[in-house]
Design a protein around this motif. Structure first.
Motif, PDB file in Angstrom:
ATOM      1  N   ASN A  31       0.800  -1.225   0.000  1.00 44.96           N
ATOM      2  CA  ASN A  31       0.000   0.000   0.000  1.00 44.96           C
ATOM      3  C   ASN A  31       0.835   1.279   0.000  1.00 44.96           C
ATOM      4  N   GLU A  32       2.043   1.230  -0.549  1.00 42.44           N
ATOM      5  CA  GLU A  32       2.880   2.425  -0.642  1.00 42.44           C
ATOM      6  C   GLU A  32       2.909   2.912  -2.078  1.00 42.44           C
ATOM      7  N   LEU A  33       2.727   4.209  -2.274  1.00 42.82           N
ATOM      8  CA  LEU A  33       2.792   4.806  -3.602  1.00 42.82           C
ATOM      9  C   LEU A  33       4.247   4.885  -4.048  1.00 42.82           C
ATOM     10  N   ILE A  34       4.517   4.384  -5.245  1.00 45.50           N
ATOM     11  CA  ILE A  34       5.871   4.465  -5.796  1.00 45.50           C
ATOM     12  C   ILE A  34       5.976   5.664  -6.726  1.00 45.50           C
ATOM     13  N   GLN A  35       5.036   5.746  -7.693  1.00 43.57           N
ATOM     14  CA  GLN A  35       5.093   6.809  -8.691  1.00 43.57           C
ATOM     15  C   GLN A  35       3.714   7.040  -9.280  1.00 43.57           C
ATOM     16  N   LEU A  36       3.426   8.279  -9.645  1.00 48.75           N
ATOM     17  CA  LEU A  36       2.196   8.636 -10.325  1.00 48.75           C
ATOM     18  C   LEU A  36       2.570   9.304 -11.638  1.00 48.75           C
ATOM     19  N   TYR A  37       2.058   8.788 -12.741  1.00 48.76           N
ATOM     20  CA  TYR A  37       2.268   9.360 -14.066  1.00 48.76           C
ATOM     21  C   TYR A  37       0.917   9.843 -14.562  1.00 48.76           C
ATOM     22  N   LYS A  38       0.867  10.988 -15.263  1.00 47.52           N
ATOM     23  CA  LYS A  38      -0.413  11.489 -15.726  1.00 47.52           C
ATOM     24  C   LYS A  38      -0.259  12.170 -17.073  1.00 47.52           C
ATOM     25  N   SER A  39      -1.369  12.255 -17.801  1.00 49.58           N
ATOM     26  CA  SER A  39      -1.369  13.043 -19.025  1.00 49.58           C
ATOM     27  C   SER A  39      -1.212  14.515 -18.628  1.00 49.58           C
ATOM     28  N   PHE A  40      -0.761  15.347 -19.566  1.00 52.39           N
ATOM     29  CA  PHE A  40      -0.365  16.714 -19.248  1.00 52.39           C
ATOM     30  C   PHE A  40      -1.424  17.528 -18.512  1.00 52.39           C
ATOM     31  N   HIS A  41      -2.661  17.459 -18.914  1.00 59.35           N
ATOM     32  CA  HIS A  41      -3.688  18.316 -18.334  1.00 59.35           C
ATOM     33  C   HIS A  41      -4.638  17.566 -17.408  1.00 59.35           C
ATOM     34  N   ALA A  42      -4.252  16.386 -16.985  1.00 53.24           N
ATOM     35  CA  ALA A  42      -5.121  15.583 -16.123  1.00 53.24           C
ATOM     36  C   ALA A  42      -5.277  16.249 -14.756  1.00 53.24           C
ATOM     37  N   PRO A  43      -6.522  16.429 -14.299  1.00 57.17           N
ATOM     38  CA  PRO A  43      -6.724  17.021 -12.975  1.00 57.17           C
ATOM     39  C   PRO A  43      -6.435  15.996 -11.880  1.00 57.17           C
ATOM     40  N   ILE A  44      -5.602  16.368 -10.931  1.00 57.52           N
ATOM     41  CA  ILE A  44      -5.309  15.490  -9.792  1.00 57.52           C
ATOM     42  C   ILE A  44      -5.147  16.342  -8.547  1.00 57.52           C
ATOM     43  N   GLU A  45      -5.214  15.699  -7.415  1.00 58.80           N
ATOM     44  CA  GLU A  45      -4.852  16.320  -6.141  1.00 58.80           C
ATOM     45  C   GLU A  45      -3.463  15.801  -5.795  1.00 58.80           C
ATOM     46  N   PRO A  46      -2.764  16.460  -4.876  1.00 55.76           N
ATOM     47  CA  PRO A  46      -1.430  15.968  -4.521  1.00 55.76           C
ATOM     48  C   PRO A  46      -1.504  14.523  -4.037  1.00 55.76           C
ATOM     49  N   PRO A  47      -0.676  13.637  -4.615  1.00 57.48           N
ATOM     50  CA  PRO A  47      -0.717  12.230  -4.205  1.00 57.48           C
ATOM     51  C   PRO A  47      -0.215  12.050  -2.779  1.00 57.48           C
ATOM     52  N   ARG A  48      -0.713  11.011  -2.126  1.00 57.88           N
ATOM     53  CA  ARG A  48      -0.306  10.654  -0.757  1.00 57.88           C
ATOM     54  C   ARG A  48       0.669   9.479  -0.818  1.00 57.88           C
ATOM     55  N   HIS A  49       1.377   9.239   0.246  1.00 61.62           N
ATOM     56  CA  HIS A  49       2.278   8.083   0.301  1.00 61.62           C
ATOM     57  C   HIS A  49       1.484   6.785   0.377  1.00 61.62           C
ATOM     58  N   ASN A  50       0.264   6.874   0.870  1.00 60.84           N
ATOM     59  CA  ASN A  50      -0.625   5.718   0.985  1.00 60.84           C
ATOM     60  C   ASN A  50      -1.362   5.540  -0.334  1.00 60.84           C
ATOM     61  N   CYS A  51      -1.188   4.399  -0.978  1.00 56.63           N
ATOM     62  CA  CYS A  51      -1.769   4.154  -2.293  1.00 56.63           C
ATOM     63  C   CYS A  51      -3.301   4.163  -2.249  1.00 56.63           C
ATOM     64  N   ALA A  52      -3.885   3.571  -1.221  1.00 57.04           N
ATOM     65  CA  ALA A  52      -5.342   3.528  -1.115  1.00 57.04           C
ATOM     66  C   ALA A  52      -5.926   4.936  -0.998  1.00 57.04           C
ATOM     67  N   GLU A  53      -5.261   5.817  -0.286  1.00 55.75           N
ATOM     68  CA  GLU A  53      -5.736   7.193  -0.148  1.00 55.75           C
ATOM     69  C   GLU A  53      -5.646   7.930  -1.487  1.00 55.75           C
ATOM     70  N   THR A  54      -4.561   7.724  -2.221  1.00 59.01           N
ATOM     71  CA  THR A  54      -4.417   8.343  -3.537  1.00 59.01           C
ATOM     72  C   THR A  54      -5.494   7.836  -4.487  1.00 59.01           C
ATOM     73  N   LEU A  55      -5.755   6.530  -4.477  1.00 52.30           N
ATOM     74  CA  LEU A  55      -6.834   5.967  -5.292  1.00 52.30           C
ATOM     75  C   LEU A  55      -8.177   6.584  -4.905  1.00 52.30           C
ATOM     76  N   SER A  56      -8.421   6.725  -3.631  1.00 51.65           N
ATOM     77  CA  SER A  56      -9.665   7.315  -3.145  1.00 51.65           C
ATOM     78  C   SER A  56      -9.845   8.738  -3.664  1.00 51.65           C
ATOM     79  N   GLN A  57      -8.781   9.524  -3.638  1.00 48.84           N
ATOM     80  CA  GLN A  57      -8.838  10.897  -4.146  1.00 48.84           C
ATOM     81  C   GLN A  57      -9.177  10.913  -5.628  1.00 48.84           C
ATOM     82  N   LEU A  58      -8.508  10.054  -6.403  1.00 46.65           N
ATOM     83  CA  LEU A  58      -8.743  10.025  -7.851  1.00 46.65           C
ATOM     84  C   LEU A  58     -10.162   9.564  -8.178  1.00 46.65           C
ATOM     85  N   LEU A  59     -10.657   8.583  -7.446  1.00 45.38           N
ATOM     86  CA  LEU A  59     -12.023   8.114  -7.677  1.00 45.38           C
ATOM     87  C   LEU A  59     -13.042   9.192  -7.314  1.00 45.38           C
TER      88      LEU A  59
END
Length: 82
Positions: A31-59
């Motif tokens: 459950n640790e975030l290694i890396q986040l890659y995105k398309s240039f204009h993709a809207p995201i929030e700052p990723p967390r070290h916790n992978c489940a939390e980052t997934l939750s934000q994106l969803l």
């Protein structure tokens, strides 16, 4: 000899962009975030070290999980599309 037009694309000024936003999320099986890659204009929030939390934000933004793939030992790749 090839025609130079084969290699050049003409810009479509004034045409709306109708593509999709893509995010690749690489996580460990612990459950640790290694890396986040995105398309240039993709809207995201700052990723967390916790992978489940980052997934939750994106969803919550509206992304959908399109694929989940084991990549190398103890790592998982999530493909999300908006």
């Amino acid at each position: 000899m090839r025609n130079i037009r084969e290699y050049q694309t003409q810009p479509m000024i004034g045409q709306a962009w109708t593509g999709k936003h893509v995010v690749l999320l690489h996580c460990t099986t612990n459950n640790e975030l290694i890396q986040l890659y995105k398309s240039f204009h993709a809207p995201i929030e700052p990723p967390r070290h916790n992978c489940a939390e980052t997934l939750s934000q994106l969803l919550s933004i509206g992304y959908r999980i399109m694929a989940i793939t084991p990549i190398i030992s103890n790592q998982i790749q999530y493909v999300l599309v908006l």
